[in-house]
Design a protein around this motif. Structure first.
Motif, PDB file in Angstrom:
ATOM      1  N   PRO A 130       0.801  -1.226   0.000  1.00  0.00           N
ATOM      2  CA  PRO A 130       0.000   0.000   0.000  1.00  0.00           C
ATOM      3  C   PRO A 130       0.835   1.278   0.000  1.00  0.00           C
ATOM      4  O   PRO A 130       0.475   2.260  -0.650  1.00  0.00           O
ATOM      5  CB  PRO A 130      -0.826  -0.140   1.282  1.00  0.00           C
ATOM      6  N   ARG A 131       1.974   1.281   0.723  1.00  0.00           N
ATOM      7  CA  ARG A 131       2.841   2.463   0.717  1.00  0.00           C
ATOM      8  C   ARG A 131       3.453   2.675  -0.657  1.00  0.00           C
ATOM      9  O   ARG A 131       3.592   3.810  -1.129  1.00  0.00           O
ATOM     10  CB  ARG A 131       3.948   2.311   1.765  1.00  0.00           C
ATOM     11  N   ALA A 132       3.817   1.573  -1.322  1.00  0.00           N
ATOM     12  CA  ALA A 132       4.392   1.679  -2.653  1.00  0.00           C
ATOM     13  C   ALA A 132       3.370   2.195  -3.663  1.00  0.00           C
ATOM     14  O   ALA A 132       3.698   2.990  -4.553  1.00  0.00           O
ATOM     15  CB  ALA A 132       4.933   0.324  -3.100  1.00  0.00           C
ATOM     16  N   ALA A 133       2.124   1.751  -3.540  1.00  0.00           N
ATOM     17  CA  ALA A 133       1.075   2.224  -4.441  1.00  0.00           C
ATOM     18  C   ALA A 133       0.905   3.726  -4.309  1.00  0.00           C
ATOM     19  O   ALA A 133       0.688   4.444  -5.309  1.00  0.00           O
ATOM     20  CB  ALA A 133      -0.238   1.502  -4.141  1.00  0.00           C
ATOM     21  N   ALA A 134       1.030   4.248  -3.075  1.00  0.00           N
ATOM     22  CA  ALA A 134       0.884   5.682  -2.859  1.00  0.00           C
ATOM     23  C   ALA A 134       2.058   6.472  -3.418  1.00  0.00           C
ATOM     24  O   ALA A 134       1.887   7.606  -3.885  1.00  0.00           O
ATOM     25  CB  ALA A 134       0.729   5.960  -1.363  1.00  0.00           C
ATOM     26  N   SER A 135       3.267   5.882  -3.390  1.00  0.00           N
ATOM     27  CA  SER A 135       4.455   6.597  -3.870  1.00  0.00           C
ATOM     28  C   SER A 135       4.734   6.364  -5.348  1.00  0.00           C
ATOM     29  O   SER A 135       5.627   6.997  -5.914  1.00  0.00           O
ATOM     30  CB  SER A 135       5.682   6.182  -3.053  1.00  0.00           C
ATOM     31  N   GLY A 136       3.995   5.436  -5.971  1.00  0.00           N
ATOM     32  CA  GLY A 136       4.200   5.146  -7.393  1.00  0.00           C
ATOM     33  C   GLY A 136       5.240   4.090  -7.679  1.00  0.00           C
ATOM     34  O   GLY A 136       5.642   3.898  -8.834  1.00  0.00           O
ATOM     35  N   ALA A 137       5.681   3.356  -6.641  1.00  0.00           N
ATOM     36  CA  ALA A 137       6.700   2.314  -6.818  1.00  0.00           C
ATOM     37  C   ALA A 137       6.059   0.984  -7.188  1.00  0.00           C
ATOM     38  O   ALA A 137       5.024   0.619  -6.636  1.00  0.00           O
ATOM     39  CB  ALA A 137       7.515   2.150  -5.545  1.00  0.00           C
ATOM     40  N   ALA A 138       6.673   0.272  -8.097  1.00  0.00           N
ATOM     41  CA  ALA A 138       6.287  -1.104  -8.412  1.00  0.00           C
ATOM     42  C   ALA A 138       7.242  -2.035  -7.690  1.00  0.00           C
ATOM     43  O   ALA A 138       8.456  -1.967  -7.895  1.00  0.00           O
ATOM     44  CB  ALA A 138       6.337  -1.352  -9.909  1.00  0.00           C
ATOM     45  N   LEU A 139       6.700  -2.897  -6.826  1.00  0.00           N
ATOM     46  CA  LEU A 139       7.499  -3.854  -6.067  1.00  0.00           C
ATOM     47  C   LEU A 139       7.228  -5.250  -6.604  1.00  0.00           C
ATOM     48  O   LEU A 139       6.081  -5.690  -6.637  1.00  0.00           O
ATOM     49  CB  LEU A 139       7.138  -3.810  -4.583  1.00  0.00           C
ATOM     50  N   ILE A 140       8.278  -5.964  -7.017  1.00  0.00           N
ATOM     51  CA  ILE A 140       8.119  -7.324  -7.536  1.00  0.00           C
ATOM     52  C   ILE A 140       9.053  -8.243  -6.748  1.00  0.00           C
ATOM     53  O   ILE A 140      10.199  -8.476  -7.123  1.00  0.00           O
ATOM     54  CB  ILE A 140       8.427  -7.402  -9.041  1.00  0.00           C
ATOM     55  N   PRO A 141       8.585  -8.763  -5.601  1.00  0.00           N
ATOM     56  CA  PRO A 141       9.414  -9.684  -4.821  1.00  0.00           C
ATOM     57  C   PRO A 141       9.384 -11.087  -5.434  1.00  0.00           C
ATOM     58  O   PRO A 141       8.469 -11.423  -6.183  1.00  0.00           O
ATOM     59  CB  PRO A 141       8.734  -9.670  -3.453  1.00  0.00           C
ATOM     60  N   GLY A 142      10.388 -11.889  -5.105  1.00  0.00           N
ATOM     61  CA  GLY A 142      10.443 -13.239  -5.659  1.00  0.00           C
ATOM     62  C   GLY A 142      10.540 -13.210  -7.170  1.00  0.00           C
ATOM     63  O   GLY A 142       9.859 -13.964  -7.861  1.00  0.00           O
ATOM     64  N   ALA A 143      11.414 -12.351  -7.704  1.00  0.00           N
ATOM     65  CA  ALA A 143      11.460 -12.100  -9.146  1.00  0.00           C
ATOM     66  C   ALA A 143      12.533 -12.904  -9.863  1.00  0.00           C
ATOM     67  O   ALA A 143      12.988 -12.516 -10.934  1.00  0.00           O
ATOM     68  CB  ALA A 143      11.679 -10.610  -9.403  1.00  0.00           C
ATOM     69  N   GLY A 144      12.946 -14.054  -9.275  1.00  0.00           N
ATOM     70  CA  GLY A 144      13.906 -14.922  -9.937  1.00  0.00           C
ATOM     71  C   GLY A 144      13.286 -16.281 -10.191  1.00  0.00           C
ATOM     72  O   GLY A 144      12.090 -16.394 -10.463  1.00  0.00           O
ATOM     73  N   PHE A 145      14.100 -17.334 -10.105  1.00  0.00           N
ATOM     74  CA  PHE A 145      13.543 -18.692 -10.229  1.00  0.00           C
ATOM     75  C   PHE A 145      12.497 -18.917  -9.151  1.00  0.00           C
ATOM     76  O   PHE A 145      11.554 -19.671  -9.326  1.00  0.00           O
ATOM     77  CB  PHE A 145      14.674 -19.721 -10.133  1.00  0.00           C
ATOM     78  N   ASP A 146      12.676 -18.269  -7.998  1.00  0.00           N
ATOM     79  CA  ASP A 146      11.612 -18.123  -6.996  1.00  0.00           C
ATOM     80  C   ASP A 146      11.072 -16.697  -7.170  1.00  0.00           C
ATOM     81  O   ASP A 146      11.747 -15.761  -6.766  1.00  0.00           O
ATOM     82  CB  ASP A 146      12.133 -18.253  -5.579  1.00  0.00           C
ATOM     83  N   PHE A 147       9.880 -16.467  -7.785  1.00  0.00           N
ATOM     84  CA  PHE A 147       8.880 -17.435  -8.206  1.00  0.00           C
ATOM     85  C   PHE A 147       8.264 -17.029  -9.525  1.00  0.00           C
ATOM     86  O   PHE A 147       7.058 -17.114  -9.693  1.00  0.00           O
ATOM     87  CB  PHE A 147       7.795 -17.559  -7.130  1.00  0.00           C
ATOM     88  N   VAL A 148       9.085 -16.538 -10.444  1.00  0.00           N
ATOM     89  CA  VAL A 148       8.576 -16.156 -11.763  1.00  0.00           C
ATOM     90  C   VAL A 148       8.005 -17.355 -12.517  1.00  0.00           C
ATOM     91  O   VAL A 148       6.902 -17.267 -13.083  1.00  0.00           O
ATOM     92  CB  VAL A 148       9.672 -15.462 -12.590  1.00  0.00           C
ATOM     93  N   PRO A 149       8.686 -18.509 -12.569  1.00  0.00           N
ATOM     94  CA  PRO A 149       8.146 -19.624 -13.353  1.00  0.00           C
ATOM     95  C   PRO A 149       6.780 -20.097 -12.877  1.00  0.00           C
ATOM     96  O   PRO A 149       5.901 -20.391 -13.692  1.00  0.00           O
ATOM     97  CB  PRO A 149       9.208 -20.721 -13.187  1.00  0.00           C
TER      98      PRO A 149
END
Length: 388
Positions: A130-149
């Motif tokens: 929610p804080r990121a949505a307010a500041s305009g940040a896109a957060l993508i955790p687990g953005a490697g083999f864990d857990f993109v596939p």
């Protein structure tokens, strides 16, 4: 002004791989780490990349609670501004990841990490998002083999299943003697007594690590493993899929993630889940495992060499079922070398975030951010392709 890409933990094993892929793609990332001599040496190998020295441990207190003010101080240390991209490979994320993601949310910088820890993923999606949505940040955790596939395979299975899908199981099989990086080993030790998070009956709940076992059937030869058409057991594991896939199909009630590969070790892992889940109730046991994790962290930057990674293989499954348990669709992705996949897909995501092509803000799954078609093409280019 062009957005900057900052790699935090650049001198670690995964950090070096990500840096190499970013440079190969034409980027000039800023390299950040806790040891000045190591950061400068890595920068020199790429014709003098910009560097900065920062340590996430400096803003983590004894209670492991990080607020927005702590994040803002780290953002200033890293020189982050609105629209910049922070790529974090600093783990264990449950301890060191919180000030890093808070830094991005505080200033409106985009964020990627290679976390595989359920508690940290929950923190990002429920508290920082929610804080990121307010500041305009896109957060993508687990953005490697864990857990993109799993996010991609799950989205493809949901597309094929239509609106009838209610249950989705995702399985990661890593075949061959790949070995672990020093960071992966430290993260695993820190997570041994932590529960995993699954979606059951439409609610996120905790279950003991490795307590449940299910089988994923390979059609044909498993890359890096044994041949034949047979099932491979996998144990319950923390994943990003329970957080992200219900966004694509709100009718989903059950989502779980499993990991397997070495069949003879799966039942051992399940048996160990009983004493491990009991140990978390005793402070001395937790302290002992935490000490082991800290000891493992003192050995940094090590991992399997290229030859070992080339001998490994990976398959990722997504099985969609209806409310009665009937299978509606199965998607299988196959490739090699999870570490190389992580570096390539994170570099691709960072480039797109820096270019401003992601319009959404807040905590996102990979498909949320990039769409199914573009993500499938990027995953194939990074070494993991849909088969069957």
């Amino acid at each position: 002004m062009t957005a900057r890409i900052v790699v935090f933990g650049a001198t670690g094993y995964t950090g070096r791989l990500v840096t190499a892929e970013l440079v190969a793609a034409g980027h000039r990332p800023v390299l950040a780490g806790r040891t000045e001599t190591r950061v400068r040496a890595l920068a020199a190998a790429y014709d003098g990349l910009e560097t900065t020295v920062a340590d996430a441990a400096d803003v983590v207190d004894a209670a492991d609670v990080v607020d927005a003010a702590d994040g803002a101080s780290l953002a200033r240390l890293l020189g982050l501004g609105t629209g910049d991209v922070l790529v974090s490979t600093v783990g264990p994320f449950r301890r060191f990841g919180r000030p890093v993601v808070a830094a991005a949310a505080a200033v409106g910088a985009h964020y990627l990490d290679c976390s595989g820890e359920g508690a940290f993923l929950r923190h990002v999606f429920t508290e920082v998002g929610p804080r990121a949505a307010a500041s305009g940040a896109a957060l993508i955790p687990g953005a490697g083999f864990d857990f993109v596939p799993g996010n991609l395979a799950g989205a493809l299975a949901l597309q094929a299943a239509g609106g009838e899908a209610r249950r989705l199981d995702v399985g990661y099989l890593v075949m061959g003697a790949l070995g672990m990086s020093s960071g992966t080993r430290a993260t695993l030790l820190a997570a041994l007594t932590e529960p995993v998070i699954v979606l059951r009956g439409g609610v996120l709940v905790e279950r003991p690590l490795a307590r449940e076992v299910r089988s994923f059937r390979s059609s044909g030869k498993v890359t890096g493993g044994s041949g034949g058409r047979r099932g491979h057991p996998a144990v319950l594991w923390s994943g990003g899929e329970p957080f992200t896939l219900p966004r694509l199909a709100p009718a989903l009630t059950d989502v779980a993630t499993y990991i397997g590969g070495v069949d003879r070790g799966i039942r051992v892992g399940q048996a160990l889940s009983f004493p491990l889940s009991g140990l978390r109730r005793f402070p001395p046991s937790r302290a002992l495992l935490a000490a082991a994790a800290r000891s493992a962290l003192r050995t940094t930057g090590r991992g399997p060499d290229r030859a070992a990674r080339a001998r490994a293989g990976a398959q990722v499954f997504a099985l969609a079922r209806d409310a009665a348990g009937r299978e509606l669709a199965t998607v299988r992705l196959e490739g090699r070398d999870p570490y190389a996949f992580t570096a390539r897909i994170m570099a691709w995501m960072a480039g797109h975030l820096a270019a401003g092509t992601v319009a959404r803000a807040g905590a996102l799954g990979p498909v949320d951010a990039f769409g199914v078609e573009d993500l499938e093409r990027a995953a194939a280019a990074a070494g993991l392709r849909r088969v069957g």
